[in-house]
Structure formats: structure tokens, C-alpha cells
Design an enzyme around this catalytic site. Structure first.
Site, PDB file in Angstrom:
ATOM      1  N   LEU A 104       0.877  -1.168   0.000  1.00 36.34           N
ATOM      2  CA  LEU A 104       0.000   0.000   0.000  1.00 36.34           C
ATOM      3  C   LEU A 104       0.915   1.218   0.000  1.00 36.34           C
ATOM      4  O   LEU A 104       1.992   1.185   0.622  1.00 36.34           O
ATOM      5  CB  LEU A 104      -0.876   0.017   1.266  1.00 36.34           C
ATOM      6  N   ASP A 105       0.501   2.281  -0.659  1.00 40.05           N
ATOM      7  CA  ASP A 105       1.325   3.484  -0.700  1.00 40.05           C
ATOM      8  C   ASP A 105       1.562   4.028   0.710  1.00 40.05           C
ATOM      9  O   ASP A 105       0.784   3.768   1.631  1.00 40.05           O
ATOM     10  CB  ASP A 105       0.626   4.583  -1.515  1.00 40.05           C
ATOM     11  N   TYR A 106       2.599   4.835   0.823  1.00 38.09           N
ATOM     12  CA  TYR A 106       2.954   5.493   2.103  1.00 38.09           C
ATOM     13  C   TYR A 106       1.737   6.191   2.714  1.00 38.09           C
ATOM     14  O   TYR A 106       1.479   6.095   3.904  1.00 38.09           O
ATOM     15  CB  TYR A 106       4.064   6.507   1.788  1.00 38.09           C
TER      16      TYR A 106
END
Ligand code: URA
Length: 242
Positions: A104-106
Site C-alpha cells: 500500500l502506498d505510504y
């Protein structure tokens, strides 16, 4: 899961040496399984087998499958060069070296699976498994029906790939602020896919969270928490194959 694994893989997973170095140790006759010297590289072992390398017993890692509620502002990795928080900073009381299945993105929160089972991770990430992933996206703008239809229809070109049909539903709209909350379900896992899908139809994702992975949800959990998946949950995830 099939529990039999190649000896050199088990050795590498146990931190004995790299896979290649482990193969050398095997061919050199340094490795015994239940007291018998094994020099064959294809030899497969089970968790109950006693493996000794240069007469020292190695510890076979148990397989762990963890469901984690990833907070925003955390990297989906086991280490970060810039010293930012990583997901494994949250997984405190386990000895096994787990890592995230996909990412998952930051700035994305939500459901992330971690494991030390490479076969399980590869299988879940393989496109043929088509595990549905559901996201809640806060959009800058209120999408028009015909724009969402482009996502539902499938075949839309996003960056250098075409997407499969998505399920999309507007959950709420704020006409004053011109924002909408949209639920979207996809089964692929390209980097930044949801953000890129919305930007392709002209909307920016301000906030994103993953609320469902296959049949798994974060019900009863709060951000930063994790729990072990049960063996039934693990085998059900693998049955998702289409
Ligand atoms: N799609 C994105 O754009 N970001 C994520 O973190 C996951 C899916």
C-alpha cells in the site's frame, strides 16, 4: 499449503546463508537431515525434519500469516533508507521475518497481509488469483456517472496497462466542498493503481484506504493493530483461484 520445501530454501529462510551458498554447503556434504548426509540439491524437507549444518541444528521458521491495519505515513517494506516508519516496526512480538504481500502506498491506510511464506505471497500476487481488493477513495470532485462507467466497463488504458472492469459505488457526495467518497473494487495490483485509475478519468484521490482483501476485513481492529490469520482463513485465500 504444501509444507515440503527444498533444503537450500529452508536453509536460506533460516538465515544460514544465501540460497547459493546453502547449495554449496549441501554439495560439500556439510548438511544432514535426520542424521543422514544429503548432497542432492533437489532434496525436500518438512518442518519436522532435523537439519544440521556443519553439525549445528538449524531452526526452521514457522510460517506466519498476519493481517495488519496499516496506518497512513508508513512504508510497506521491512526497511527504509530514509529512516521512515515501516510496517514491520509495528509487528513487535514475533520472531519470524515477515514481509508485506504487495504494498500500500505510504499515504494509504488499511488492510495489508504480511507473511514469511514466499509461495503464499507469490500465489496471492499472481494475476490468476484475482483476489478482490476494495478501497475507499476520497475524491477531489464529484465523479460523473459516465466517468465511473469507464471504470466499470474495463479496458481503460491507465499508464501502460489496461484495467479489468471495476465495481464502483459513490458512498457520499459533498456538493459544497465538491468532494465524494467512492468505494472501488479491483482485483489487479499495479502500483498506485486506484489513484491512477481515478486520475485517468479526471479526479484526484485525496485519501485512500483498503477496507477489504478477498473476504478479509478490518472489522474490530484499529489502525496499527495486527492479528494472526487462522489456517482456515489462509486456505480460503488460496482457494480464490479463478
Ligand atoms: N492503489 C493505489 O493507488 N494506492 C494504493 O496504496 C493501493 C492501490
Amino acid at each position: 499449503m504444501a509444507e515440503k520445501q527444498r533444503l537450500q530454501k529452508v536453509m536460506a529462510n533460516a538465515g544460514v546463508a544465501s540460497r547459493r551458498k546453502s547449495e554449496e554447503l549441501i554439495t560439500m556434504g556439510e548438511v544432514t537431515v535426520n542424521g543422514t548426509v544429503i548432497t542432492e540439491l533437489g532434496y525436500k524437507v518438512e518442518p519436522k525434519d532435523k537439519i544440521k549444518v556443519s553439525n549445528k541444528l538449524i531452526h526452521q521458521e514457522e510460517k506466519r500469516y498476519i493481517l495488519f491495519y496499516k496506518p497512513r505515513g508508513v512504508i510497506s517494506s521491512v526497511k527504509d533508507e530514509k529512516g521512515r516508519k515501516v510496517v514491520t516496526d509495528y509487528i513487535k512480538d514475533i520472531d519470524e521475518r515477515v514481509y508485506p504481500v504487495g504494498r500500500l502506498d505510504y499515504d494509504t491506510s488499511g488492510l495489508l497481509i504480511l507473511t514469511n511464506d514466499g509461495d503464499f505471497a507469490n500465489r496471492l500476487m499472481h494475476p490468476k488469483y484475482k483476489v478482490d481488493k476494495t478501497y475507499i477513495a476520497k475524491l477531489n470532485g464529484i465523479p460523473k456517472r459516465e466517468d465511473l462507467a469507464k471504470l466499470e466497463k474495463g479496458g481503460l488504458k491507465v499508464k501502460d496497462y489496461r484495467v479489468s472492469p471495476a465495481k464502483v459505488k459513490i458512498m457520499s457526495e459533498d456538493r459544497v466542498k465538491n468532494k465524494a467518497i467512492v468505494r472501488i473494487t479491483i482485483h489487479e495490483g499495479h502500483n498506485h493503481q486506484v489513484k491512477d485509475m481515478f486520475s485517468t478519468i479526471g479526479y484526484q484521490v485525496d485519501k485512500l484506504s483498503r477496507e477489504r482483501y478477498g473476504f478479509l476485513t478490518l472489522d474490530g481492529m484499529t489502525s496499527g493493530e495486527y492479528r494472526d490469520l487462522g489456517s482456515t482463513e489462509v486456505s480460503l485465500l488460496l482457494k480464490n483461484k479463478k
